[in-house]
Design a protein around this motif. Structure first.
Motif, short mmCIF file in Angstrom:
data_model
loop_
_atom_site.label_atom_id
_atom_site.label_comp_id
_atom_site.label_asym_id
_atom_site.label_seq_id
_atom_site.Cartn_x
_atom_site.Cartn_y
_atom_site.Cartn_z
N LYS A 80 38.74 60.59 3.37
CA LYS A 80 38.08 60.26 2.11
C LYS A 80 36.57 60.19 2.29
N GLU A 133 26.98 42.41 9.05
CA GLU A 133 27.27 42.86 7.70
C GLU A 133 27.98 41.78 6.90
N ARG A 156 37.95 54.37 8.51
CA ARG A 156 37.10 53.37 7.83
C ARG A 156 36.59 52.43 8.89
N LEU A 203 40.37 37.29 0.57
CA LEU A 203 40.59 38.65 0.10
C LEU A 203 42.08 38.95 0.24
N LEU A 221 34.00 45.79 9.14
CA LEU A 221 32.74 45.08 8.89
C LEU A 221 32.23 44.50 10.20
N TYR A 280 44.10 39.68 3.37
CA TYR A 280 43.31 40.48 4.29
C TYR A 280 42.40 39.61 5.15
N ILE A 338 42.69 52.14 9.25
CA ILE A 338 42.74 53.43 8.60
C ILE A 338 42.05 54.45 9.51
N HIS A 387 34.47 57.78 4.89
CA HIS A 387 35.00 57.64 6.25
C HIS A 387 33.95 58.11 7.26
N THR A 434 39.52 44.36 -8.10
CA THR A 434 39.27 45.79 -7.99
C THR A 434 40.63 46.48 -8.09
N ASP A 435 40.65 47.81 -7.97
CA ASP A 435 41.95 48.47 -8.11
C ASP A 435 42.83 48.31 -6.88
N GLN A 436 42.27 47.89 -5.75
CA GLN A 436 43.06 47.77 -4.53
C GLN A 436 43.18 46.35 -3.99
N TYR A 437 42.23 45.50 -4.29
CA TYR A 437 42.29 44.15 -3.74
C TYR A 437 41.67 43.15 -4.70
N ILE A 477 43.76 43.29 8.55
CA ILE A 477 42.98 44.39 7.99
C ILE A 477 43.70 45.67 8.42
#
Lengths: 148, 238
Positions: free
Chosen positions: B58, B128, B121, B179, B124, B4, B26, B61, B160-163, B23
């Motif tokens: 979600k 940030e 989404r 990432l 960044l 990513y 979304i 968002h 994490t569960d996604q990345y 990236i």
């Protein structure tokens, strides 16, 4: 494979329970301070992981590794946080942490009218400590070096 | 296998290089009728969904556009929009003069429905990323401190569960962070490769001053090539 120690926090960040099986390095602060540091650390890791994420997350933060230990994190919907440190060779033990919550914590703390699920677990909860020790020492990741 | 993004953090926790490789975008546009069913709150990046996940939208968002008009954080200004978007609304003359609304107020008025809202989404922002890299810098240090074992390094791999986040700290204290998705392998090799590239293309650049942000086009190019190679062949070396 080695299991080092376990922290249980409630949703307010209070450390309900701490147990160590093997720990070679102590921090240079009191236990209370250490629990605060750990909780604050987890809080920032959680928000860091959410903010940095390029995609939508479901469970969020699961674990991290350094060169010699791995920290596993499991949070229930009620905000109870289970943190287990093991060595690096341990894989994903999310199901084990869930089991620890559902069979040990729920059965011997939540279902115990003399204990409270949100207050510090004191030493007269012998049955909880006993069952927890039994559960951890029967795990395949708990090895001989741990017992020695 | 996806990488990513890639970051370089200097010894004091400052972000000196950031590169977004792929990236995923979304974004979702849907037409809604009154009532909306989401709990929305204004935030510093725009109006955020707090509660009521549905149709792929979600929690977390933000509202990107309404009826095709891009939102400006918590406000929306229809006056620059093509007249067809708002022509059917019977608006009082005062608001048609300004045509600028607070998004939450706009969406709480039933006469504005049906309305097409685009959620997504947010990426960044530059500031940030700076904040997050200094947070990571201190997280790295605290992870050593809380170690149950002697001589621990900081965070090498965060899952994490996604990345997954991989970090390699050089002896000179510079952190290389990548990432990736969960399937990507050999990321450590990529980070070591980027350390070599950093020494070759950033440090040997006569216009680069130490610890400052890296603006060397060659460094960016070679990092990009290494990431492309890793994704294609599983190794960052040609």
């Amino acid at each position: 494979m080695v299991v080092y120690n376990l922290y249980i926090f409630n949703r307010n960040g209070q450390c309900l329970f701490y147990r160590e099986w093997l720990r070679r390095k102590q921090t240079n602060m009191s236990k209370e301070e250490e629990f605060k540091l750990m909780n604050g650390f987890l809080f920032s890791v959680k928000s860091f992981v959410q903010r940095l994420s390029p995609v939508d997350l479901k469970d969020g933060f699961l674990s991290f590794k350094t060169n010699c230990y791995k920290l596993h994190y499991y949070e229930t919907a009620t905000g109870h946080k289970f943190v287990l440190n093991t060595d690096n060779n341990v894989g994903n033990i999310r199901d084990i942490l869930h089991q620890l919550y559902s069979t040990i914590f729920v059965n011997y703390i939540v279902k115990n009218p003399r204990a409270s699920a949100v207050d510090v677990i004191d030493s007269d909860q012998e049955i909880f400590i006993e069952k927890l020790d039994e559960f951890i020492s029967n795990l395949s990741i708990f090895s001989q070096t741990n017992k020695a | 296998m996806v990488v990513y993004s890639f970051y370089v953090i200097n010894r004091s926790g400052g972000l000196i290089f950031s590169y977004e490789h792929s990236i995923p975008k979304i974004e979702l546009e849907k037409t809604f009728s009154y009532p909306l069913g989401f709990v929305l709150t204004p935030g510093d990046k725009g109006v955020v969904v707090q509660f009521g996940q549905r149709d792929g939208i979600k929690v977390g968002h933000t509202i990107i556009a309404i009826n095709g008009v891009p939102a400006r954080r918590n406000n929306i200004d229809f006056s620059s929009a093509p007249p067809t978007a708002t022509a059917n609304d019977d608006e009082p003359p005062t608001s048609s003069l300004t045509n600028s609304y607070d998004i939450i107020e706009y969406l709480s008025d039933p006469s504005h429905y049906p309305v097409a809202i685009k959620f997504g989404r947010t990426r960044l922002a530059g500031n940030e990323k700076l904040i997050l890299s200094s947070i990571f810098h201190s997280m790295y240090a605290i992870a050593c401190q809380l170690s149950p074992e002697l001589n621990s390094s900081g965070i090498r791999e965060l899952e994490t569960d996604q990345y997954k986040l991989y970090c390699f700290q050089s002896i000179t204290g510079i952190k290389f962070v990548a990432l990736t998705d969960l399937k990507q392998t050999n990321v450590d090799a990529l980070l070591r490769r980027s350390y070599e590239l950093h020494s070759d293309y950033a440090l040997k650049n006569p216009f680069y001053s130490l610890e400052q942000p890296i603006w060397c086009p060659l460094f960016q190019q070679t990092v990009q090539q290494a990431i492309d190679l890793l994704e294609r062949t599983g190794s960052p070396y040609a």
